[in-house]
Write a protein that holds these residues in place. Structure first.
Motif, short mmCIF file in Angstrom:
data_model
loop_
_atom_site.label_atom_id
_atom_site.label_comp_id
_atom_site.label_asym_id
_atom_site.label_seq_id
_atom_site.Cartn_x
_atom_site.Cartn_y
_atom_site.Cartn_z
N LEU A 1 -23.51 6.13 15.11
CA LEU A 1 -24.71 6.40 15.78
C LEU A 1 -25.22 5.37 16.69
O LEU A 1 -26.25 5.75 17.55
N GLY A 2 -24.59 4.19 16.64
CA GLY A 2 -24.91 3.11 17.73
C GLY A 2 -25.67 2.09 16.86
O GLY A 2 -26.18 1.19 17.70
N GLY A 3 -25.71 2.00 15.80
CA GLY A 3 -26.32 0.63 14.87
C GLY A 3 -27.39 0.90 14.10
O GLY A 3 -27.71 2.27 13.75
N LEU A 4 -28.05 0.13 13.53
CA LEU A 4 -29.07 0.41 12.50
C LEU A 4 -30.44 0.85 13.37
O LEU A 4 -30.98 1.95 12.62
N THR A 5 -30.77 0.87 14.42
CA THR A 5 -31.86 1.17 15.14
C THR A 5 -31.95 2.51 15.33
O THR A 5 -32.94 3.27 14.72
N LYS A 6 -30.80 3.06 15.80
CA LYS A 6 -30.60 4.42 15.72
C LYS A 6 -30.26 5.33 14.41
O LYS A 6 -30.78 6.36 14.37
N SER A 7 -29.88 4.62 13.71
CA SER A 7 -29.50 5.22 12.30
C SER A 7 -30.73 5.53 11.45
O SER A 7 -31.04 6.33 10.75
N ARG A 8 -31.57 4.25 11.79
CA ARG A 8 -33.13 4.52 11.08
C ARG A 8 -33.74 5.53 11.58
O ARG A 8 -34.28 6.44 10.77
N GLN A 9 -33.79 5.73 12.86
CA GLN A 9 -34.49 6.93 13.69
C GLN A 9 -33.98 8.19 12.78
O GLN A 9 -34.73 9.22 12.40
N ILE A 10 -32.53 8.29 12.77
CA ILE A 10 -31.91 9.67 12.23
C ILE A 10 -32.32 9.77 10.80
O ILE A 10 -32.59 10.96 10.11
N ARG A 11 -32.20 8.70 9.96
CA ARG A 11 -32.75 8.64 8.68
C ARG A 11 -34.06 9.10 8.43
O ARG A 11 -34.19 10.13 7.51
N ASP A 12 -34.96 8.64 9.25
CA ASP A 12 -36.20 8.83 9.18
C ASP A 12 -36.31 10.50 9.54
O ASP A 12 -37.33 11.04 8.70
N PHE A 13 -35.82 11.24 10.39
CA PHE A 13 -35.88 12.24 10.55
C PHE A 13 -35.39 13.32 9.46
O PHE A 13 -35.99 14.10 9.09
N GLY A 14 -34.25 12.78 8.91
CA GLY A 14 -33.73 13.43 7.78
C GLY A 14 -34.42 13.58 6.50
O GLY A 14 -34.82 14.59 6.12
N VAL A 15 -35.24 12.64 6.29
CA VAL A 15 -36.40 12.50 5.43
C VAL A 15 -37.40 13.49 5.71
O VAL A 15 -37.77 14.16 4.73
N SER A 16 -37.87 13.44 6.67
CA SER A 16 -39.02 14.53 7.28
C SER A 16 -38.55 15.78 7.07
O SER A 16 -39.64 16.53 6.85
N VAL A 17 -37.39 16.24 7.17
CA VAL A 17 -36.88 17.40 7.19
C VAL A 17 -36.49 17.84 5.70
O VAL A 17 -35.86 19.12 5.51
N GLY A 18 -36.18 16.91 4.99
CA GLY A 18 -35.73 17.13 3.41
C GLY A 18 -34.44 17.37 3.42
O GLY A 18 -33.67 17.74 2.49
N TRP A 19 -33.63 16.72 4.14
CA TRP A 19 -32.10 16.51 4.23
C TRP A 19 -31.80 15.66 3.03
O TRP A 19 -32.55 14.57 2.75
N GLN A 20 -30.68 15.84 2.50
CA GLN A 20 -29.88 14.63 1.54
C GLN A 20 -29.01 13.88 2.43
O GLN A 20 -28.21 14.67 3.20
#
Ligand code: MG
Length: 369
Positions: free
Chosen positions: A269-288
């Motif tokens: 994903l290009g590092g922690l900065t972008k991984s954190r964005q995607i993690r936060d999106f995943g949390v917001s839509v209820g992904w595991q």
């Protein structure tokens, strides 16, 4: 604070044993890893690692990381490493795409930010403590009996979550693997069947509608389009991995109900900065989510475990540790390690892992202002 020097090392990381994916289509025997140290004018330095899983697994190339850093370095010297979003914008302007090239640089900057703020990365990423996260085993493709023996060996080491690699051209063999492994799973254990994009959509639909197992199935086909087509026609929850690169890919997968979860991997994903964005999106839509890296030493694993530990329990599945597959340990004993099936991130400021200079040897390149 300014970046004054970027030092790069190349390290071969031999695997303990050859590893087969995708029904035996892909074989791996060593990883090509790049270690990066970023020095600053205030004496603080940060470490990062970028390590594709060979060059056949993803559109990522070990030597490409070093070539990309050579291109990026002049624009990064003189920048403030604590300004993570700015650092990422600079890299994206200088070299659009090529996300895997940028991961080690981004991670080294996070390490610096953690050290100067006196906080571990799990806290900077939003976590409340150094939560031990479940570690999952990785079971190489084989016959059902061979794979069940590997699961039993992993269970003896404390693993309760397993990633079994399936996916071949022989539909009956895949049905047999899935049914046998699901039935043999010790009580309380979970398994994900990772296809590593080996199936055509029709194969995926036929196999998954033939088996009784309702375990997670990961990356059944090559593309997001194909996986979305399959997800609409099977009962198994789908996890997406190799076809997910940008935040836009994740938005598209969510819009199309293509999955119930994703793998979040900093190097892809290009590092922690972008991984954190995607993690936060995943949390917001209820992904595991499984949060782990593509490959690398315990340094790369520890980066992912910091992000995993800062992710809510309800949204976190398990994390794989690549370094257990390696015959060498360039960060001896440090960082996130498997303790009875769980790994916790360090709580020292920053990343909390420093490579052994003797293991690294001479640098491949040094870039200075
Ligand atoms: Mg996978």
């Amino acid at each position: 604070m300014k970046i004054t020097r970027i030092t790069v090392w190349q390290l071969d990381l031999p695997l303990n044993a050859p590893y087969w994916l995708s029904g035996g289509r892909l074989k791996f025997e060593r990883l090509d890893s790049t270690f990066v140290r970023i020095d600053t004018d205030e004496g603080v330095c940060g470490w990062g690692e970028g390590c594709p899983w060979g060059h056949t697994y993803l559109p990522a190339h070990g030597p490409g990381i070093r070539a990309g850093i050579e291109t990026l370095a002049p624009a990064l010297i003189g920048q403030d490493p604590r300004s993570l979003d700015h650092i990422n914008r600079v890299m994206d302007i200088q070299l659009p795409g090529h996300l895997y090239v940028k991961s080690a640089i981004d991670i080294a900057c996070w390490d610096i930010l953690g050290q100067v703020s006196g906080l571990p990365l799990w806290q900077l990423l939003g976590g409340s403590d150094a939560t031990p996260v479940a570690v999952n085993s990785s079971i190489s493709t084989g016959t059902p009996d061979e794979m069940i023996i590997l699961i039993e060996q992993a269970a003896a080491k404390g693993y309760t979550v397993h990633s079994a690699k399936v996916g071949g051209t022989d539909i009956a063999a895949d049905i047999a693997r899935i049914e046998a492994i699901s039935a043999a799973l010790p009580a309380g254990h979970r398994v994900t069947f990772d296809v590593n994009r080996a199936w055509q959509p029709a194969t995926a639909i036929e196999v998954l509608n033939s088996v009784g197992a309702r375990d997670w199935v990961e990356q059944p086909c090559e593309t997001l389009d194909q996986c979305a087509h399959v997800a609409a026609r099977v009962a198994n929850p789908i996890l997406l991995d190799e076809c997910m690169h940008s935040l836009q890919d994740h938005l598209e997968a969510w819009k199309r109900n293509a999955c119930e979860g994703v793998k979040v991997k900093p190097n892809r994903l290009g590092g922690l900065t972008k991984s954190r964005q995607i993690r936060d999106f995943g949390v917001s839509v209820g992904w595991q989510m499984h949060i782990e890296d593509v490959g690398g030493s315990a340094l790369a694993d520890t980066v992912a475990i910091h992000l995993a530990a800062s992710t809510p329990d309800a949204n976190r599945l398990a994390s794989w540790l690549c370094h257990y597959h390696l015959a060498t340990d360039p960060v001896p004993g440090q960082g996130a390690r498997n303790v009875s099936g769980f790994a916790a991130p360090p709580s020292s400021p920053g990343l909390g892992v420093t490579p052994d200079p003797a293991a690294l040897g001479a640098p491949t390149a040094i870039y200075e202002g």
